[in-house]
Motif scaffolding. Structure first.
Motif, PDB file in Angstrom:
ATOM      1  N   ARG A  57       9.800  10.910   4.423  1.00 52.93           N
ATOM      2  CA  ARG A  57       9.356  12.108   3.708  1.00 52.93           C
ATOM      3  C   ARG A  57       9.976  13.356   4.309  1.00 52.93           C
ATOM      4  O   ARG A  57      10.291  14.311   3.609  1.00 52.93           O
ATOM      5  CB  ARG A  57       7.826  12.183   3.737  1.00 52.93           C
TER       6      ARG A  57
ATOM      7  N   ARG B  75      10.725   4.434  -4.473  1.00 55.76           N
ATOM      8  CA  ARG B  75      11.555   5.166  -5.438  1.00 55.76           C
ATOM      9  C   ARG B  75      11.522   6.663  -5.137  1.00 55.76           C
ATOM     10  O   ARG B  75      12.570   7.318  -5.125  1.00 55.76           O
ATOM     11  CB  ARG B  75      11.077   4.898  -6.868  1.00 55.76           C
ATOM     12  N   ALA B  76      10.345   7.204  -4.880  1.00 57.63           N
ATOM     13  CA  ALA B  76      10.210   8.640  -4.631  1.00 57.63           C
ATOM     14  C   ALA B  76      10.939   9.066  -3.357  1.00 57.63           C
ATOM     15  O   ALA B  76      11.392  10.208  -3.253  1.00 57.63           O
ATOM     16  CB  ALA B  76       8.726   9.010  -4.531  1.00 57.63           C
TER      17      ALA B  76
ATOM     18  N   SER C  69       5.491  12.733  -7.158  1.00 58.15           N
ATOM     19  CA  SER C  69       6.687  12.022  -7.597  1.00 58.15           C
ATOM     20  C   SER C  69       6.424  10.520  -7.733  1.00 58.15           C
ATOM     21  O   SER C  69       6.979   9.861  -8.606  1.00 58.15           O
ATOM     22  CB  SER C  69       7.821  12.272  -6.606  1.00 58.15           C
ATOM     23  N   ALA C  70       5.557   9.999  -6.865  1.00 59.61           N
ATOM     24  CA  ALA C  70       5.222   8.567  -6.896  1.00 59.61           C
ATOM     25  C   ALA C  70       4.080   8.254  -7.861  1.00 59.61           C
ATOM     26  O   ALA C  70       3.778   7.087  -8.105  1.00 59.61           O
ATOM     27  CB  ALA C  70       4.859   8.089  -5.492  1.00 59.61           C
TER      28      ALA C  70
ATOM     29  N   ARG D  57       9.648  17.218   3.143  1.00 60.49           N
ATOM     30  CA  ARG D  57       8.983  17.288   1.835  1.00 60.49           C
ATOM     31  C   ARG D  57       7.476  17.242   2.008  1.00 60.49           C
ATOM     32  O   ARG D  57       6.964  16.532   2.868  1.00 60.49           O
ATOM     33  CB  ARG D  57       9.430  16.138   0.930  1.00 60.49           C
TER      34      ARG D  57
ATOM     35  N   ARG E 131       4.107  16.866  -2.918  1.00 62.84           N
ATOM     36  CA  ARG E 131       5.310  16.673  -3.752  1.00 62.84           C
ATOM     37  C   ARG E 131       5.679  15.196  -3.849  1.00 62.84           C
ATOM     38  O   ARG E 131       5.976  14.684  -4.935  1.00 62.84           O
ATOM     39  CB  ARG E 131       6.459  17.478  -3.157  1.00 62.84           C
ATOM     40  N   VAL E 132       5.681  14.501  -2.712  1.00 64.94           N
ATOM     41  CA  VAL E 132       6.043  13.079  -2.715  1.00 64.94           C
ATOM     42  C   VAL E 132       5.002  12.263  -3.479  1.00 64.94           C
ATOM     43  O   VAL E 132       5.350  11.382  -4.276  1.00 64.94           O
ATOM     44  CB  VAL E 132       6.221  12.561  -1.276  1.00 64.94           C
TER      45      VAL E 132
END
Length: 90
Positions: free
Chosen positions: A25, A65-66, A36-37, A28, A32-33
């Motif tokens: 991470r 993926r994120a 995104s996930a 970030r 945010r992560v």
């Protein structure tokens, strides 16, 4: 449903996974992560701190993926270290 207690090895693997996610991470934000996930920041926090050491497969895949990690890389880096080889008797 009663959940089977985790083994020490499962707990250690969850802690390794959490450390890997925190490292990946980087700068970030957790929010945010997680967004995104498609998971909550609290879920990500629990996984990163080892409080949720066995997240669901699709959660792991979404986080991979994120964070631009491959599932193979996750599996390799979260696997327990091999025990030292026993000395061979002569």
């Amino acid at each position: 449903m009663v959940r089977t207690p985790l083994t020490p090895e499962e707990r250690e693997r969850g802690e390794r996974f959490g450390r890997l996610l925190r490292e990946a991470r980087g700068d970030r934000s957790m929010t945010r992560v997680a967004a995104s996930a498609g998971i909550s920041p609290e879920t990500l926090r629990k996984i990163e701190t080892g409080r949720a050491p066995t997240p669901a497969f699709f959660t792991v895949a979404a986080l991979a993926r994120a964070l631009d990690l491959s599932m193979d890389e996750l599996a390799d880096r979260c696997a327990p270290a091999a025990p030292p080889a026993a000395p061979v008797a002569a």
